[in-house]
Design an enzyme around this catalytic site. Structure first.
Site, PDB file in Angstrom:
ATOM      1  CB  CYS A  68     -15.436 -10.203  65.426  1.00 33.98           C
ATOM      2  SG  CYS A  68     -15.452 -10.514  67.181  1.00 33.98           S
TER       3      CYS A  68
HETATM    4  N1  CO8 Z   1      -7.226 -19.513  83.981  1.00 30.16           N
HETATM    5  C1  CO8 Z   1      -6.389 -20.568  84.089  1.00 30.16           C
HETATM    6  N2  CO8 Z   1      -6.449 -21.658  83.262  1.00 30.16           N
HETATM    7  C2  CO8 Z   1      -7.416 -21.661  82.326  1.00 30.16           C
HETATM    8  C3  CO8 Z   1      -8.323 -20.594  82.178  1.00 30.16           C
HETATM    9  C4  CO8 Z   1      -8.211 -19.502  83.075  1.00 30.16           C
HETATM   10  N3  CO8 Z   1      -9.031 -18.460  82.979  1.00 30.16           N
HETATM   11  N4  CO8 Z   1      -9.153 -20.879  81.153  1.00 30.16           N
HETATM   12  C5  CO8 Z   1      -8.802 -22.065  80.661  1.00 30.16           C
HETATM   13  N5  CO8 Z   1      -7.738 -22.559  81.379  1.00 30.16           N
HETATM   14  C6  CO8 Z   1      -7.039 -23.836  81.206  1.00 30.16           C
HETATM   15  C7  CO8 Z   1      -7.905 -24.865  80.504  1.00 30.16           C
HETATM   16  O1  CO8 Z   1      -8.717 -25.555  81.433  1.00 30.16           O
HETATM   17  C8  CO8 Z   1      -6.872 -25.762  79.862  1.00 30.16           C
HETATM   18  O2  CO8 Z   1      -6.383 -26.647  80.844  1.00 30.16           O
HETATM   19  P1  CO8 Z   1      -6.020 -28.173  80.439  1.00 30.16           P
HETATM   20  O3  CO8 Z   1      -4.892 -28.053  79.462  1.00 30.16           O
HETATM   21  O4  CO8 Z   1      -5.651 -28.771  81.755  1.00 30.16           O
HETATM   22  O5  CO8 Z   1      -7.266 -28.729  79.814  1.00 30.16           O
HETATM   23  C9  CO8 Z   1      -5.743 -24.812  79.513  1.00 30.16           C
HETATM   24  O6  CO8 Z   1      -5.920 -23.659  80.342  1.00 30.16           O
HETATM   25  C10 CO8 Z   1      -5.741 -24.389  78.065  1.00 30.16           C
HETATM   26  O7  CO8 Z   1      -7.080 -23.958  77.708  1.00 30.16           O
HETATM   27  P2  CO8 Z   1      -7.477 -23.579  76.242  1.00 30.16           P
HETATM   28  O8  CO8 Z   1      -7.048 -24.663  75.310  1.00 30.16           O
HETATM   29  O9  CO8 Z   1      -8.921 -23.164  76.215  1.00 30.16           O
HETATM   30  O10 CO8 Z   1      -6.551 -22.272  76.055  1.00 30.16           O
HETATM   31  P3  CO8 Z   1      -6.091 -21.581  74.753  1.00 30.16           P
HETATM   32  O11 CO8 Z   1      -4.627 -21.566  74.725  1.00 30.16           O
HETATM   33  O12 CO8 Z   1      -6.807 -22.090  73.533  1.00 30.16           O
HETATM   34  O13 CO8 Z   1      -6.572 -20.072  75.017  1.00 30.16           O
HETATM   35  C11 CO8 Z   1      -8.324 -18.598  74.273  1.00 30.16           C
HETATM   36  C12 CO8 Z   1      -7.961 -19.764  75.169  1.00 30.16           C
HETATM   37  C13 CO8 Z   1      -7.551 -17.377  74.780  1.00 30.16           C
HETATM   38  C14 CO8 Z   1      -9.820 -18.337  74.377  1.00 30.16           C
HETATM   39  C15 CO8 Z   1      -7.912 -18.906  72.816  1.00 30.16           C
HETATM   40  O14 CO8 Z   1      -8.348 -20.173  72.455  1.00 30.16           O
HETATM   41  C16 CO8 Z   1      -8.432 -17.915  71.812  1.00 30.16           C
HETATM   42  O15 CO8 Z   1      -8.267 -16.721  71.919  1.00 30.16           O
HETATM   43  N6  CO8 Z   1      -9.012 -18.435  70.717  1.00 30.16           N
HETATM   44  C17 CO8 Z   1      -9.503 -17.602  69.638  1.00 30.16           C
HETATM   45  C18 CO8 Z   1     -10.825 -17.129  69.999  1.00 30.16           C
HETATM   46  C19 CO8 Z   1     -11.329 -16.074  69.065  1.00 30.16           C
HETATM   47  O16 CO8 Z   1     -10.655 -15.437  68.323  1.00 30.16           O
HETATM   48  N7  CO8 Z   1     -12.598 -15.888  69.162  1.00 30.16           N
HETATM   49  C20 CO8 Z   1     -13.236 -14.875  68.459  1.00 30.16           C
HETATM   50  C21 CO8 Z   1     -14.333 -14.511  69.342  1.00 30.16           C
HETATM   51  S1  CO8 Z   1     -14.774 -12.895  69.180  1.00 30.16           S
HETATM   52  C22 CO8 Z   1     -16.113 -12.780  68.127  1.00 30.16           C
HETATM   53  O17 CO8 Z   1     -16.270 -13.461  67.192  1.00 30.16           O
HETATM   54  C23 CO8 Z   1     -17.118 -11.770  68.498  1.00 30.16           C
HETATM   55  C24 CO8 Z   1     -18.306 -12.434  69.052  1.00 30.16           C
HETATM   56  C25 CO8 Z   1     -19.338 -11.417  69.342  1.00 30.16           C
HETATM   57  C26 CO8 Z   1     -19.007 -10.518  70.508  1.00 30.16           C
HETATM   58  C27 CO8 Z   1     -19.435 -11.109  71.783  1.00 30.16           C
HETATM   59  C28 CO8 Z   1     -19.407 -10.083  72.879  1.00 30.16           C
HETATM   60  C29 CO8 Z   1     -19.645 -10.686  74.240  1.00 30.16           C
END
Ligand code: CO8
Length: 372
Positions: A155
């Site tokens: 990224c």
């Molecule tokens: N639908 C419904 N519920 C869901 C879903 C879904 N799709 N997914 C997860 N849940 C549930 C989970 O099971 C969990 O349930 P429970 O509380 O019962 O355990 C609950 O929702 C909460 O889950 P999370 O804690 O995982 O949810 P978050 O609030 O943390 O949100 C995110 C998830 C959106 C992924 C968030 O954590 C986020 O955005 N984090 C930052 C990530 C980030 O910035 N990453 C950078 C990556 S990009 C990068 O570096 C580039 C890489 C190279 C490119 C790759 C190209 C492919």
């Protein structure tokens, strides 16, 4: 010598995919999987898959839709990946096609012709092949001289690419540089994974970097500071690579696609980025109140709001910290450049801003910029 960003370009892929479309396909896949494995699930041998939801996606990430180069196959429960016809060696590769389109717009905005460009850096998260470099293919297609290379920093590839370009201009190894970010990320998502199936979209961005003295674009931005940082983490990882085929039993395992511990990334990256931004604002001798705009990496709206609040000491207003991830999703390194491309034309001489990226590595880059 001052180095400037003198033009930018944006290529938007032809297809859009809404959260509802993505979730519809995912939930159908989940139903089929749970049905097919009902006995194993009932005996406790396998865990039932849980459905996804558009409400969760929008609330947790701010993403509403994404653009993709190829949509066929992605919403089909039998394939769950975009089906991409192979191109012959005589055809332009997909990333080169995306890159050329963004590059032409950036050159136009900077009043440059292909003859002016003497270095092309293709900076992105993945290149679709290792060699010949996509950048050299783009150089050939545009008819530029000089030299070209690819670089991968996930990224942060765009900001790191701009820093490399600025160093080349300062060091005299290039006069006018195209930094292009053809992010073809959709094929690397695991569309069967509830935690990450919604995260990425495809796009390409480009900027022209040159000496202030040669710049004639309408909106040129001087680079006041350029600072990269990296610190190793496995929390965002893909093990995809050329050695995969040498381990046939694991070559298609899910770790060859994008995998992350989203919560951990959120917690660990935010303090790192806030500190980098604060240091760079101070290194540029700029007051926070002088910053007209924060062009932040576009991974998650809650991260952007947190960073903007921390930096400004209050909620961002109007267009101070533009969000484009609602429409484009996370476009890896291109996100902050899309925000810049779309929201810099009302800026005037003396206006200051910053472009900041962060992501896998971990890596983060911060450029403090000033309109000439
Ligand atoms: N639908 C419904 N519920 C869901 C879903 C879904 N799709 N997914 C997860 N849940 C549930 C989970 O099971 C969990 O349930 P429970 O509380 O019962 O355990 C609950 O929702 C909460 O889950 P999370 O804690 O995982 O949810 P978050 O609030 O943390 O949100 C995110 C998830 C959106 C992924 C968030 O954590 C986020 O955005 N984090 C930052 C990530 C980030 O910035 N990453 C950078 C990556 S990009 C990068 O570096 C580039 C890489 C190279 C490119 C790759 C190209 C492919």
């Amino acid at each position: 010598m001052s180095v400037v960003i003198s033009g930018s370009g944006l290529f938007t892929p032809p297809h859009s995919v809404s959260n509802d479309e993505l979730v519809g396909a995912f939930n159908q896949y989940v139903e089929e999987y749970n049905q097919e494995n009902s006995d194993a699930i009932a005996s406790g041998e396998l865990e039932a898959l849980k459905p996804s939801s558009s409400e969760f996606i929008e609330k947790a990430s701010g993403i509403k839709s994404r653009y993709v180069m190829y949509k066929d196959g992605a919403l089909d429960t039998k394939t769950m990946m975009p089906l991409i016809p192979e191109r012959s060696n005589d055809e332009l590769s997909i990333q080169a096609e995306m890159a050329v389109s963004a590059a032409k717009q950036a050159m136009k905005a900077a009043n440059k012709t292909p003859e002016d460009i003497d270095l092309i850096i293709v900076a992105c998260s993945y290149t679709q092949r290792s060699y010949p470099a996509i950048a050299i293919e783009v150089q050939n297609e545009l008819g530029c001289g000089g030299w070209a290379f690819d670089m991968l920093v996930a990224c942060s590839a765009a900001t790191f690419g701009i820093m490399n370009a600025a160093n080349a201009v300062r060091g005299g190894t290039a006069k006018t540089v195209l930094v292009i970010n053809p992010e073809l990320t959709f094929p690397q998502i695991n569309l069967r994974d509830r935690d990450s199936h919604f995260i990425f979209g495809d796009v390409a961005t480009a900027v022209v970097i040159e000496n202030e003295e040669t710049a004639t674009g309408d909106h040129c931005f001087k680079l006041l500071t350029t600072k990269p940082i990296t610190t190793f983490s496995n929390n965002i990882r893909s093990n995809f690579g050329h050695v995969n085929r040498c381990s046939p039993e694991t070559m298609d395992a899910p770790d060859k696609l994008f995998v992350q511990q989203g919560r951990k990334v959120f917690k660990e990256v935010l303090p790192m980025v806030c500190q980098l931004i604060e240091e760079q604002i101070s290194a540029a001798n700029v007051e926070v109140s002088d910053l007209k705009r924060l062009f932040l990496h576009q991974a998650n709206i809650n991260m952007n709001t947190f960073i903007a609040k921390k930096v400004l000491g209050r909620d961002p207003v109007d267009n101070e910290a533009p969000i484009i991830l609602d429409e484009f999703a996370n476009t890896a390194s291109a996100g902050s450049i899309i925000a810049f491309h779309r929201h810099h034309e009302d800026m005037v001489s003396g206006d200051k801003a910053l472009i900041c990226s962060f992501g896998a590595g971990y890596s983060a880059g911060c450029l403090v910029i000033e309109h000439l």
